[in-house]
Enzyme design. Structure first.
Site, PDB file in Angstrom:
ATOM      1  N   ARG A 229      -4.752   1.260   1.337  1.00 30.39           N
ATOM      2  CA  ARG A 229      -3.822   1.994   2.212  1.00 30.39           C
ATOM      3  C   ARG A 229      -3.998   3.394   2.124  1.00 30.39           C
ATOM      4  O   ARG A 229      -4.380   3.940   0.905  1.00 30.39           O
ATOM      5  CB  ARG A 229      -2.346   1.696   2.016  1.00 30.39           C
TER       6      ARG A 229
ATOM      7  N   TRP B 299      -0.546   3.900  -0.870  1.00 31.79           N
ATOM      8  CA  TRP B 299       0.185   4.667   0.172  1.00 31.79           C
ATOM      9  C   TRP B 299      -0.236   6.216   0.233  1.00 31.79           C
ATOM     10  O   TRP B 299       0.313   7.146   0.726  1.00 31.79           O
ATOM     11  CB  TRP B 299       1.870   4.883  -0.100  1.00 31.79           C
TER      12      TRP B 299
ATOM     13  N   TRP C 216       4.832  -8.538   6.860  1.00 33.45           N
ATOM     14  CA  TRP C 216       5.755  -7.689   6.659  1.00 33.45           C
ATOM     15  C   TRP C 216       6.538  -6.975   7.850  1.00 33.45           C
ATOM     16  O   TRP C 216       7.657  -6.840   7.807  1.00 33.45           O
ATOM     17  CB  TRP C 216       5.164  -6.643   5.675  1.00 33.45           C
TER      18      TRP C 216
ATOM     19  N   ASP D  96       0.456  -3.689  -4.344  1.00 28.60           N
ATOM     20  CA  ASP D  96       1.281  -2.654  -4.242  1.00 28.60           C
ATOM     21  C   ASP D  96       1.654  -2.025  -5.302  1.00 28.60           C
ATOM     22  O   ASP D  96       0.914  -2.173  -6.394  1.00 28.60           O
ATOM     23  CB  ASP D  96       2.865  -3.411  -3.518  1.00 28.60           C
TER      24      ASP D  96
ATOM     25  N   ASP E 110       4.144   3.844   4.736  1.00 30.30           N
ATOM     26  CA  ASP E 110       4.638   2.487   5.532  1.00 30.30           C
ATOM     27  C   ASP E 110       4.612   2.816   6.879  1.00 30.30           C
ATOM     28  O   ASP E 110       5.349   3.778   7.461  1.00 30.30           O
ATOM     29  CB  ASP E 110       5.749   1.933   5.150  1.00 30.30           C
TER      30      ASP E 110
HETATM   31  C1  GLA Z   1       5.749  -1.327   0.437  1.00 35.26           C
HETATM   32  C2  GLA Z   1       4.084  -1.654   1.130  1.00 35.26           C
HETATM   33  C3  GLA Z   1       4.592  -2.284   2.335  1.00 35.26           C
HETATM   34  C4  GLA Z   1       5.347  -3.650   2.209  1.00 35.26           C
HETATM   35  C5  GLA Z   1       6.507  -3.764   1.114  1.00 35.26           C
HETATM   36  C6  GLA Z   1       7.116  -4.887   0.497  1.00 35.26           C
HETATM   37  O1  GLA Z   1       6.442  -0.615   0.985  1.00 35.26           O
HETATM   38  O2  GLA Z   1       3.879  -0.335   1.503  1.00 35.26           O
HETATM   39  O3  GLA Z   1       3.422  -2.550   3.335  1.00 35.26           O
HETATM   40  O4  GLA Z   1       4.132  -4.419   1.477  1.00 35.26           O
HETATM   41  O5  GLA Z   1       6.055  -2.885   0.088  1.00 35.26           O
HETATM   42  O6  GLA Z   1       7.992  -4.802  -0.011  1.00 35.26           O
END
Ligand code: GLA
Length: 527
Positions: free
Chosen positions: A211, A196, A35, A156, A215
């Site tokens: 996570r 997140w 990514w 995700d 990001d």
């Molecule tokens: C989210 C995730 C990222 C990545 C994107 C892909 O933002 O947190 O790490 O996987 O999606 O679209």
């Protein structure tokens, strides 16, 4: 390095039988993910060339193994609900890519969403709408892990948000589908949750890693923010389940000092290490850092612990954890300077629970020296020093509330559960607030070590404006109830003393008030 890892594994195996506290579990994932550098621009060629580079650069030899495909490989579903692949990007299908990766001796990772649509589809692009796991949990797991033979999945939550799913229910459902498929396959499948934010202590029961933040991006500010957001959630890493601080940005635009801090903190905190750069053009200094055997040893250590703050001076943090054996002789220590100025600080070896002469090994220069009482450490702006220390240990006296395990802690809902907060009036600048008012909303130190069974004086630093009650339990048994505690303010801390019977070895100490709010807690001191 391969030999070192093997030797370490053998040694770890021997120690396992000797050390009752050590358990056998998988260390954090070491690998690469598409990514950060390639975003949606992934193809079979991109992925296979990265897999080649993992081998040719020596990263594989150093222990990196996973090649993870992130968002962007689908083309919706067919009328039977079967996932369709973008055949322009992946002309031979996803199984062929996994086979290629496996032939190199590596493992393969795939990506999905807990809900309907992927994050990269922006909730509207047909290629990524409806391709998530919601409603297809078992069918897609079969596709990913049996038909396509992948070994790892990141799940995700953009589609989960879109469908307003309950994260606990949906991720639990997915984990059951993964477990069922793993059983059928006869092989472990690694499950990474991408929500997140720290989801809650339930996550350790269902996922290998999760996570903890939004990001990451290729910039010091982002790395610094992620470090700060992880400082007080180190207690939730453990038992083979890890906080994931996101794919790394090493090998991109940060300077060497920043890259050192990035690597050193990800390593000492036992985060999965997923390289995020283009491995085919990796510069030597970044490659050396990513393959530094001493930092990797910290990361892959068999205790799998997080690393709480043991000393703080402004934006310089000393974080540390035991290695190999709880309360044994070896500790990993990282001194991070998150400020914009160079600093020199004195690291107090007694705060690191060492006494007498300590062997201090510098993970970057490979110098070893002997020190007593303290060491002076220069740390350039944004930089870090990392050490492996070995020496005789003292009994630990100070336990900070912000490093304890808070049963109801989570960062998703606005529920006012117990959480760390910062104030300069608290020891090391942080304390825990919103404790109590429920049986489960407690704080617990899980590894309180004492050398002998007996009675210990425990002073509790607390604060509350009104009169509050505090219950203290040891090893799950209520030992003391203190009522009418007040300091006249929620951040003016005061001390109250209790005597507690502790048993030789490890104890748990729990603080709570099930019936009403408990006082704010700064720390306890055990003598
Ligand atoms: C989210 C995730 C990222 C990545 C994107 C892909 O933002 O947190 O790490 O996987 O999606 O679209």
């Amino acid at each position: 390095m391969k030999h070192t890892v093997r030797a370490a594994a053998l040694l770890a195996g021997c120690l396992f039988t000797l050390n009752l506290h050590a358990q056998k579990f998988d260390p954090p994932t070491l690998g690469w993910s598409s990514w950060n550098t390639f975003a949606l621009n992934i193809t079979e060629d991109v992925i296979c060339r990265q897999a080649d580079a993992m081998v040719s650069t020596g990263l594989a030899r150093a222990g990196y193994k996973n090649i993870n495909i992130d968002d962007g490989y689908w083309n919706g579903r067919d009328s039977n609900g079967q996932l369709r692949i973008n055949t322009q990007k992946f002309p031979n299908g996803m199984r062929a890519v996994a086979d290629y990766i496996h032939k190199l001796g590596l493992t393969a990772g795939i990506y999905s969403d807990a809900g309907d649509n992927t994050c990269g589809s922006g909730q509207k692009e047909p290629w990524g709408c409806g391709v998530g796991l919601a409603g297809y949990e078992e069918a897609d797991c079969h596709t990913y892990f049996i038909d396509w033979d992948y070994d790892f999945i990141k799940v995700d939550f953009c589609g989960g948000n879109h469908m307003r799913l309950d994260e606990r229910l949906q991720y639990t459902k997915i984990s059951k589908a993964i477990a069922k498929t793993a059983k059928e396959k006869g092989k472990k499948i690694t499950f990474n949750v991408c929500r997140w934010a720290y989801p809650g202590t339930w996550i350790s029961d269902i996922a290998d890693s999760w996570r903890t933040t939004g990001d990451i991006y290729d910039d010091w500010k982002s790395v610094k923010n992620i470090i700060k957001e992880n400082l007080y959630i180190q207690a939730y890493t453990g038992g083979g389940h890890y906080n994931d601080m996101d794919m790394m940005e090493i090998g991109r635009s940060m300077n060497e000092n920043e890259e050192r801090t990035h690597m050193a903190y990800w390593c000492i905190a036992s985060s999965p290490l997923l390289i995020g750069c283009d491995m085919t053009t990796l510069r030597q200094s970044s490659l050396d850092l990513l393959t530094n055997p001493h930092l990797l040893a910290m990361n892959q250590d068999k205790l799998g612990l997080g690393a709480p703050v043991v000393q703080r001076e402004g934006e310089v943090y000393v974080v540390a954890k035991d290695m190999e054996k709880l309360q044994g002789k070896k500790r990993a220590v990282v001194v991070m300077n998150l400020s914009d100025e160079d600093k020199t600080i004195t690291v107090d070896l007694s705060k690191l629970e060492f006494k007498g002469v300590v062997s201090v090994f510098d993970c970057f220069t490979q110098n070893r020296e002997r020190a007593e009482e303290s060491i002076r450490v220069f740390i350039p702006a944004h930089g870090s020093q990392a050490f492996l220390m070995e020496g005789n240990r003292t009994m630990r006296h100070l336990y900070e509330a912000e490093e304890a395990w808070l049963r109801e802690y989570q960062e998703i809902s606005g529920r006012p559960t117990a959480h760390p907060a910062e104030t300069s009036q608290a020891s090391k600048g942080a304390y825990v607030t919103s404790l109590g008012n429920s049986r489960l909303n407690y704080l617990e130190w899980k590894n309180v070590y004492v050398p002998y069974t007996g009675y210990y004086d425990v002073s509790i630093h607390y604060a509350c404006a009104d009169k509050r009650t505090l219950e203290i339990s040891v090893n799950n048994k209520l030992e003391s109830t203190l009522s009418s505690l007040t300091t006249g303010s929620d951040i003016d801390f005061n001390t109250v003393n209790v005597t507690l019977k502790l048993k030789k070895g490890m104890n748990t100490i729990r603080l709570n008030n099930p019936a009403a709010p408990a006082p704010n807690i700064d720390c306890i001191n055990i003598r």
